[in-house]
Design a protein around this motif. Structure first.
Motif, mmCIF file in Angstrom:
data_model
loop_
_atom_site.group_PDB
_atom_site.id
_atom_site.type_symbol
_atom_site.label_atom_id
_atom_site.label_comp_id
_atom_site.label_asym_id
_atom_site.label_seq_id
_atom_site.Cartn_x
_atom_site.Cartn_y
_atom_site.Cartn_z
ATOM 1 N N TYR A 341 0.827 -1.219 0.000
ATOM 2 C CA TYR A 341 0.000 0.000 0.000
ATOM 3 C C TYR A 341 0.856 1.262 0.000
ATOM 4 N N PHE A 346 -4.114 5.610 5.801
ATOM 5 C CA PHE A 346 -5.545 5.469 5.534
ATOM 6 C C PHE A 346 -6.324 5.702 6.838
ATOM 7 N N ASP A 348 -7.421 3.449 8.394
ATOM 8 C CA ASP A 348 -7.012 2.308 9.222
ATOM 9 C C ASP A 348 -6.455 2.790 10.561
ATOM 10 N N SER A 604 -11.572 -7.829 2.330
ATOM 11 C CA SER A 604 -10.688 -6.928 3.072
ATOM 12 C C SER A 604 -10.333 -7.555 4.414
ATOM 13 N N LEU A 606 -9.994 -6.068 6.971
ATOM 14 C CA LEU A 606 -10.619 -5.293 8.038
ATOM 15 C C LEU A 606 -12.001 -5.835 8.403
HETATM 16 O O1 IFM Z 1 -8.416 1.120 4.234
HETATM 17 C C1 IFM Z 1 -8.536 -0.145 3.666
HETATM 18 C C2 IFM Z 1 -9.849 -0.259 2.982
HETATM 19 O O2 IFM Z 1 -10.911 -0.099 3.865
HETATM 20 C C3 IFM Z 1 -9.966 -1.602 2.313
HETATM 21 N N1 IFM Z 1 -8.892 -1.765 1.362
HETATM 22 C C4 IFM Z 1 -7.596 -1.697 1.993
HETATM 23 C C5 IFM Z 1 -7.395 -0.382 2.724
HETATM 24 C C6 IFM Z 1 -6.060 -0.386 3.453
HETATM 25 O O3 IFM Z 1 -6.073 -1.320 4.488
#
Ligand code: IFM
Length: 746
Positions: A341, A346, A348, A604, A606
């Protein structure tokens, strides 16, 4: 994985080499180095040129070398022709390659026995031991050790110990290789490699962004014969080390790194010279002492699941390692353990990683929220680029707050990040009990963000309310939606915060009014909709189009199918409910769970962790444990790629949230003013215990089935609630409260 603090690679398998390389990343916050092999592998060139393009990262394919070097200093950038600025992979300085009789040690090609590599999570050190049966018959025991000093963050210390069963000479190659790429691109300019005295190599370079790096390495091999070799973009010392049978020989390599981004100018040669007053053991001891103190502040004890205990510690280790210790940078999604990335920052940070720091080390949390204060000018310029006043935080930020995201869908439409930034700041203020933060240093961010929202909102003809049109919510498979519920709720929160902070009466009123006029959309039977148009999307038909569930959905279908169907990439409404649980009834949460779960791909990293927290709160313990395991395995399961491209450090933050907010049932400071817990331990757990800082008061929470023990280590009495029981704990005292949900059977 053999003990509670040691992540172990029991045997070398090239198929997992890159995953271990990411997982075994060491770092001091300032300097991070992937767990690459000191002697490297054959046929794994690190200078292959290729062009990464603006595309869906989940589905992106790029050349896959067997291993991938990575040395990163947060905030040191290069210019990418398609992807804007990116974090630069600095030269590789770990080289310590033994040769015997012309044969190079090579994990694939050599006869290697008794291999074992361990990341010692307690002391942030990497060791590898093996026995090498050389082609000419010698049996050589080799042990590699290394750490990046937490006490001297610019310094990497390495040691190799060699012992042979017969008299031999080991030729050791040790130097710096600058012929490296960052995701296939060469950012290094004006590279100069020069010998330094009789044992050193100095490397100076400038990136194509204009950042300078100075790397100095020295090899300590006593009086062994040696020669300096200039190999173009690499330079090394070749050392002839005589080994007498049965007598171990130790050789050290120390490297210091400085850059033009350093907060204070640092002279790497002086750093090395200074370190020479101390032995490897003494340097290790001061480094280990820093880590011991960190773990005292953070360690979470799980009794009843040894594997989960170890994997959780791996997550906490990487969170602590990745924190730059400097508010001029935040933490990118790969935690400085890979370049996937591109080192950008982000949401995040605010939503997934920040809570771990907030409740264990508020001063470090503050650095992360302050990062957004430093980058406000970038966010203002970004808003201006779109023709707006105020501040629009970039979807992918560089150190100055510039938008680095090359894909318009995200950069233009994933606007929730600007509200997430405000949420993070408010979370800091409430959790740390830092009442002055929002009206003080954070106020310009909060107000500028609100001024942006004022212009970004629309009132459609016939509507009584305002709308946020054309947004991408957390679910990145729905790119252009209206009134995404998560985004709207976050923006309402940001506007409410701004109205509390605004000094000008007209702004106060305006922000308040707007905050009251953004809808959370739902159906008549109480389902919170992800966005207005959600039900009009096509069915995703997973059975037909997602044959291999081990691989992301996005890797098996076209982009347009992602965008026109109800397939979710990650938790969206469920995330809204994780952050604002008190605003939804258990029935509403359950309804949303049942509706969205079958549509969610979890492409993802997340997603699983958010589902684990919400499942635990719903009392769906089987599901909670499954999602927890899935989230824990993201990096530690090397068979599925794990941390090959870097650590999923936001998921690591979620892993902490799952145990503390999910199983521990702690209500965050955004959800309760008094410390409140409703624990639900997985069936096999007999104990969950962790340190926790609540509004400045350090506590220790110790949960066992049926009882919660809380020690107040602070200097003021503290009110607590466990389920429906309340108590006040005097300073320095502790209480044990009965807990009805102390454990749940599955
Ligand atoms: O911020 C995230 C996003 O929500 C999903 N794609 C990856 C990004 C970085 O982790």
């Amino acid at each position: 994985m053999d003990d509670a603090w040691a992540l172990t690679e029991p045997a070398f398998d090239v198929a997992h080499a890159k995953a271990y390389e990411g997982l075994f990343t060491l770092g001091s916050g300032y300097l991070h180095v992937r767990g690459s092999l000191e002697e490297h592998l054959h046929d794994a060139p690190q200078n292959a040129d290729y062009m990464r393009r603006p595309t869906n990262t989940t589905a992106e394919k790029f050349p896959e070398p067997k291993v991938k070097w990575g040395a990163f200093v947060p905030g040191v950038y290069g210019n990418h022709p398609l992807l804007n600025q990116e974090m630069v992979n600095l030269p590789y300085f770990l080289e310590l390659t033994p040769y015997v009789d012309g044969e190079k040690l090579d994990m694939e090609a050599s006869a290697v026995e008794a291999y074992r590599r361990t990341l010692h999570l307690d002391t942030a050190a990497l060791t590898r031991s093996l026995r090498w049966q050389t082609r000419h018959g010698a049996a050589v025991a080799v042990r590699f050790e290394r750490f990046i000093s937490a006490a001297r963050p610019h310094l990497c210390l390495q040691r190799i110990t060699l012992e042979s069963d017969r008299d031999i000479t080991v030729e050791l190659h040790a130097g710096i290789d600058t012929d490296v790429r960052t995701s296939g691109y060469d950012h290094l300019r004006d590279v100069m490699l020069t010998p330094l005295g009789e044992n050193g190599v100095a490397c100076n370079l400038v990136t194509d962004y204009g950042d300078a790096a100075h790397i100095v390495t020295r090899i300590y091999a006593g009086a062994a014969e040696r020669a300096y070799v200039d190999a173009g973009r690499a330079a090394r010392w070749i050392i002839q080390a005589p080994l007498t049978a049965g007598e171990p020989v130790e050789i050290e390599k120390r490297t210091a790194v400085a850059t033009s981004q350093d907060a204070e100018a640092v002279n790497p040669i002086a750093l090395l010279v200074e370190s020479e007053a101390l032995s490897y053991e003494a340097l290790y001891a001061e480094h280990a002492a820093v880590w011991r103190a960190r773990w005292e502040q953070t360690d979470v004890v799980i009794e009843g699941d040894a594997a989960a205990q170890l994997k959780l510690r791996a997550a906490l280790y990487h969170l602590m390692r990745a924190h730059p210790g400097d508010s001029r940078c935040a933490i990118g999604p790969k935690g400085y353990a890979g370049d996937a990335y591109r080192g950008c920052y982000f949401w995040d940070t605010e939503i997934y990683m920040l809570p771990f720091f907030l409740y264990t080390d508020p001063a470090r949390a503050r650095m992360l929220t302050d990062f957004r204060i430093h980058t406000l000018p970038g966010a203002q310029a970004n808003a201006a680029r779109y023709g707006y006043e105020g501040a629009k935080y970039p979807w992918e930020s560089d150190r100055a707050g510039n938008e680095c995201c090359a894909q318009w869908q995200y950069a233009d439409h994933e606007v929730h990040v600007t509200a997430d930034v405000v949420y993070g700041m408010a979370h800091y203020a409430r959790a740390a009990g830092d009442a002055g933060y929002l009206r003080g240093p954070a106020a310009p961010v909060i107000l500028e963000a609100a001024r942006y929202w004022m212009q970004r909102l629309n009132r459609r003809a016939g509507d009584q309310h305002f709308s946020l049109l054309g947004v991408m919510g957390p679910d990145e498979y729905a790119p252009l939606t209206n009134n995404n519920s998560y985004t709207n709720r976050m923006v309402v929160f940001a506007l409410e915060t701004a109205s509390e902070v605004a000094a000008a009466a007209h702004e106060h009123e305006m922000f308040k009014q707007l905050a009251g006029a953004l809808p959370i959309v739902g159906t008549e039977d109480g389902l919170v909709l992800q966005c207005e148009d959600f039900e009009a999307f096509a069915e995703p038909e997973f059975d037909a189009f997602w044959p291999d569930r081990d691989k992301p959905f996005a890797a098996q279908v076209s982009q347009e199918r992602l965008y026109r169907t109800k397939a979710l990439k990650q938790a969206d409404v469920i995330l809204l409910m994780m952050l604002f649980p008190h605003e939804f009834s258990a029935e509403e949460i359950r309804l949303a769970w049942d509706y969205y779960l079958p549509l969610t791909t979890h492409d993802s990293s997340l997603s699983a962790g958010v589902h684990a927290v919400v499942a635990a709160r719903l009392g769906l313990m089987d599901e909670a444990v499954q999602f927890w395991q899935r989230s824990l395995d993201l990096d530690t399961d090397v068979t599925h790629g794990g941390a090959s491209e870097g650590i999923h450090v936001a998921a690591a933050g979620l892993n902490w949230q799952i145990v503390v907010f999910g199983f521990g049932g702690v209500h965050t400071a955004m959800q309760a003013d008094v410390l409140t817990l409703t624990p639900r331990l997985p069936a096999n757990w007999t104990r969950l215990a962790f340190p926790f800082v609540w509004k400045g008061a350090p506590l220790y929470v110790d949960i066992r089935p049926g009882a919660v023990h809380i020690a107040n280590r602070g200097s003021r009495p503290l009110d607590v609630r466990v389920g429906d029981r309340a108590a006040t704990i005097p300073a320095g005292d502790a209480v044990t409260l009965e807990s009805r949900h102390g454990s749940s059977s599955t």
